[in-house]
Design a protein around this motif. Structure first.
Motif, PDB file in Angstrom:
ATOM      1  N   ARG A 220       0.838  -1.207   0.000  1.00  0.00           N
ATOM      2  CA  ARG A 220       0.000   0.000   0.000  1.00  0.00           C
ATOM      3  C   ARG A 220       0.871   1.254   0.000  1.00  0.00           C
ATOM      4  O   ARG A 220       0.563   2.235  -0.675  1.00  0.00           O
ATOM      5  CB  ARG A 220      -0.935  -0.007   1.216  1.00  0.00           C
ATOM      6  N   ALA A 221       1.967   1.224   0.746  1.00  0.00           N
ATOM      7  CA  ALA A 221       2.888   2.359   0.761  1.00  0.00           C
ATOM      8  C   ALA A 221       3.517   2.566  -0.614  1.00  0.00           C
ATOM      9  O   ALA A 221       3.666   3.703  -1.085  1.00  0.00           O
ATOM     10  CB  ALA A 221       3.967   2.144   1.818  1.00  0.00           C
ATOM     11  N   ALA A 222       3.869   1.457  -1.274  1.00  0.00           N
ATOM     12  CA  ALA A 222       4.466   1.554  -2.605  1.00  0.00           C
ATOM     13  C   ALA A 222       3.460   2.113  -3.605  1.00  0.00           C
ATOM     14  O   ALA A 222       3.830   2.887  -4.506  1.00  0.00           O
ATOM     15  CB  ALA A 222       4.958   0.176  -3.049  1.00  0.00           C
ATOM     16  N   MET A 223       2.176   1.726  -3.462  1.00  0.00           N
ATOM     17  CA  MET A 223       1.141   2.271  -4.345  1.00  0.00           C
ATOM     18  C   MET A 223       1.015   3.772  -4.156  1.00  0.00           C
ATOM     19  O   MET A 223       0.917   4.538  -5.130  1.00  0.00           O
ATOM     20  CB  MET A 223      -0.194   1.585  -4.060  1.00  0.00           C
ATOM     21  N   SER A 224       1.011   4.228  -2.906  1.00  0.00           N
ATOM     22  CA  SER A 224       0.907   5.662  -2.636  1.00  0.00           C
ATOM     23  C   SER A 224       2.082   6.415  -3.244  1.00  0.00           C
ATOM     24  O   SER A 224       1.916   7.494  -3.825  1.00  0.00           O
ATOM     25  CB  SER A 224       0.845   5.918  -1.126  1.00  0.00           C
ATOM     26  N   ASP A 225       3.270   5.836  -3.121  1.00  0.00           N
ATOM     27  CA  ASP A 225       4.448   6.483  -3.707  1.00  0.00           C
ATOM     28  C   ASP A 225       4.328   6.569  -5.215  1.00  0.00           C
ATOM     29  O   ASP A 225       4.694   7.593  -5.833  1.00  0.00           O
ATOM     30  CB  ASP A 225       5.711   5.695  -3.332  1.00  0.00           C
ATOM     31  N   LEU A 226       3.844   5.498  -5.839  1.00  0.00           N
ATOM     32  CA  LEU A 226       3.682   5.500  -7.298  1.00  0.00           C
ATOM     33  C   LEU A 226       2.676   6.565  -7.730  1.00  0.00           C
ATOM     34  O   LEU A 226       2.924   7.323  -8.675  1.00  0.00           O
ATOM     35  CB  LEU A 226       3.233   4.124  -7.772  1.00  0.00           C
ATOM     36  N   PHE A 227       1.534   6.637  -7.020  1.00  0.00           N
ATOM     37  CA  PHE A 227       0.512   7.629  -7.360  1.00  0.00           C
ATOM     38  C   PHE A 227       1.056   9.049  -7.219  1.00  0.00           C
ATOM     39  O   PHE A 227       0.791   9.923  -8.056  1.00  0.00           O
ATOM     40  CB  PHE A 227      -0.713   7.460  -6.457  1.00  0.00           C
ATOM     41  N   ALA A 228       1.810   9.277  -6.144  1.00  0.00           N
ATOM     42  CA  ALA A 228       2.335  10.622  -5.889  1.00  0.00           C
ATOM     43  C   ALA A 228       3.350  11.050  -6.947  1.00  0.00           C
ATOM     44  O   ALA A 228       3.514  12.251  -7.211  1.00  0.00           O
ATOM     45  CB  ALA A 228       2.979  10.670  -4.509  1.00  0.00           C
ATOM     46  N   ALA A 229       4.033  10.067  -7.567  1.00  0.00           N
ATOM     47  CA  ALA A 229       5.065  10.386  -8.550  1.00  0.00           C
ATOM     48  C   ALA A 229       4.521  10.552  -9.965  1.00  0.00           C
ATOM     49  O   ALA A 229       5.270  10.907 -10.881  1.00  0.00           O
ATOM     50  CB  ALA A 229       6.135   9.283  -8.537  1.00  0.00           C
ATOM     51  N   LEU A 230       3.235  10.333 -10.163  1.00  0.00           N
ATOM     52  CA  LEU A 230       2.654  10.476 -11.499  1.00  0.00           C
ATOM     53  C   LEU A 230       2.627  11.948 -11.927  1.00  0.00           C
ATOM     54  O   LEU A 230       2.607  12.846 -11.080  1.00  0.00           O
ATOM     55  CB  LEU A 230       1.230   9.915 -11.508  1.00  0.00           C
ATOM     56  N   PRO A 231       2.594  12.205 -13.237  1.00  0.00           N
ATOM     57  CA  PRO A 231       2.495  13.589 -13.704  1.00  0.00           C
ATOM     58  C   PRO A 231       1.183  14.223 -13.223  1.00  0.00           C
ATOM     59  O   PRO A 231       0.097  13.735 -13.569  1.00  0.00           O
ATOM     60  CB  PRO A 231       2.522  13.454 -15.230  1.00  0.00           C
ATOM     61  N   ALA A 232       1.273  15.277 -12.436  1.00  0.00           N
ATOM     62  CA  ALA A 232       0.077  15.893 -11.864  1.00  0.00           C
ATOM     63  C   ALA A 232      -0.827  16.481 -12.936  1.00  0.00           C
ATOM     64  O   ALA A 232      -2.048  16.536 -12.765  1.00  0.00           O
ATOM     65  CB  ALA A 232       0.483  16.978 -10.868  1.00  0.00           C
ATOM     66  N   GLY A 233      -0.248  16.905 -14.058  1.00  0.00           N
ATOM     67  CA  GLY A 233      -1.074  17.475 -15.112  1.00  0.00           C
ATOM     68  C   GLY A 233      -1.983  16.452 -15.765  1.00  0.00           C
ATOM     69  O   GLY A 233      -3.088  16.783 -16.201  1.00  0.00           O
ATOM     70  N   ARG A 234      -1.539  15.222 -15.808  1.00  0.00           N
ATOM     71  CA  ARG A 234      -2.331  14.164 -16.420  1.00  0.00           C
ATOM     72  C   ARG A 234      -3.208  13.436 -15.412  1.00  0.00           C
ATOM     73  O   ARG A 234      -4.281  12.954 -15.747  1.00  0.00           O
ATOM     74  CB  ARG A 234      -1.402  13.170 -17.111  1.00  0.00           C
ATOM     75  N   HIS A 235      -2.747  13.323 -14.170  1.00  0.00           N
ATOM     76  CA  HIS A 235      -3.500  12.613 -13.127  1.00  0.00           C
ATOM     77  C   HIS A 235      -3.630  13.500 -11.888  1.00  0.00           C
ATOM     78  O   HIS A 235      -3.123  13.158 -10.808  1.00  0.00           O
ATOM     79  CB  HIS A 235      -2.787  11.306 -12.743  1.00  0.00           C
ATOM     80  N   PRO A 236      -4.292  14.638 -12.001  1.00  0.00           N
ATOM     81  CA  PRO A 236      -4.329  15.566 -10.869  1.00  0.00           C
ATOM     82  C   PRO A 236      -5.001  14.996  -9.616  1.00  0.00           C
ATOM     83  O   PRO A 236      -4.530  15.234  -8.499  1.00  0.00           O
ATOM     84  CB  PRO A 236      -5.115  16.765 -11.419  1.00  0.00           C
TER      85      PRO A 236
END
Length: 272
Positions: A220-236
């Protein structure tokens, strides 16, 4: 011994011997109907009939003993290690002696799932349909999670063994309000729909909570890290809520989903 030879030996030892009632040559009787699929309604019907005819042997090997040994092997070594021979070794008997009770490894697995369902215990009487249904769902989930190795077997077919049928009987008795004041239960059609919906929800949740899909704290921690590292413009929204998306564990999700499911069911009754 080559890999092919080992696989061939394993296949042979998981099949009934010629004198156990299996056809020795499928082409010798072209008009004969094929045997029913293991675990199918026809297979269980024949299984119940065979059990009714069988004479008990108090001092002999029992299906109960076979199931207990199989559960231990599955828990200790996994399903791949569960064969007719390993069960026989655990019981210190010849593997051919198992065929009087289970004709094949596939039948063993089907029987094992039903044996596991026999561990479900429910408090009686339930105060009302909702409390009883919620308690049943949580108890069903508890038993399945206690036998994680067996969870993949749940998707092989319908559960039609004696313990599964007893669970259906109890669930429908609760939902239809048998023995309660008139009007306290659901109509039969609604009761069946509710029982199946809640049961399928539990199975689906447990499948996602076990095996490779299990969301451990580290995952779950790894998922949160992955989500946070996504391009904010595409996945705000995903990036903004990364901690929340990776936060809930299986218990939280199950509790929330079960409450929503039962709330929705209760609302349909109020709307009537």
């Amino acid at each position: 011994m080559s890999t092919h030879d080992r696989e061939d030996t394993r296949d042979r030892e998981n099949q009934p011997p010629p004198d156990a009632g299996s056809p020795s040559d499928a082409g010798s009787c072209p008009d004969a109907a094929p045997p029913p699929e293991v675990g199918s309604p026809a297979w269980w019907s024949a299984r119940y009939a065979a059990r009714a005819r069988r004479r008990s042997r108090p001092e002999g090997l029992s299906l109960e003993a076979i199931m207990r040994a199989s559960l231990r092997i599955a828990a200790d070594e996994g399903l791949d290690a569960l064969t007719m021979r390993t069960v026989a070794e655990r019981l210190d008997v010849r593997h051919t002696s198992l065929y009087r009770h289970v004709p094949s490894r596939e039948a063993l697995l089907v029987e094992l799932i039903d044996h596991m369902l026999g561990e479900i215990t429910l408090p009686e009487p339930a105060p009302d349909w909702r409390a009883g249904t919620e308690a049943g769902a949580r108890e069903y989930r508890r038993v399945l999670l206690a036998h994680r190795a067996l969870v993949p077997l749940l998707t092989r077919g319908q559960l039609l063994g004696p313990n599964a049928l007893l669970a259906r009987e109890r669930g429908l008795r609760l939902l239809t309000g048998a023995g309660w004041p008139a009007g306290a239960g659901w109509p039969a059609e609604s009761a069946v729909r509710i029982y199946l919906t809640v049961t399928h929800y539990v199975v689906g949740a447990v499948v996602l909570d076990t095996g490779g899909a299990a969301r451990t704290p580290a995952r779950r921690a790894a998922m949160s890290d992955l989500f946070a590292a996504l391009p904010a413009g595409r996945h705000p929204l995903v990036t903004a809520h990364s901690a929340l998306l990776g936060g809930p564990d299986g218990e939280d999700e199950f509790d929330f989903g079960l409450r929503c499911l039962l709330d929705g069911i209760a609302a349909t009754r109020e709307a009537r």
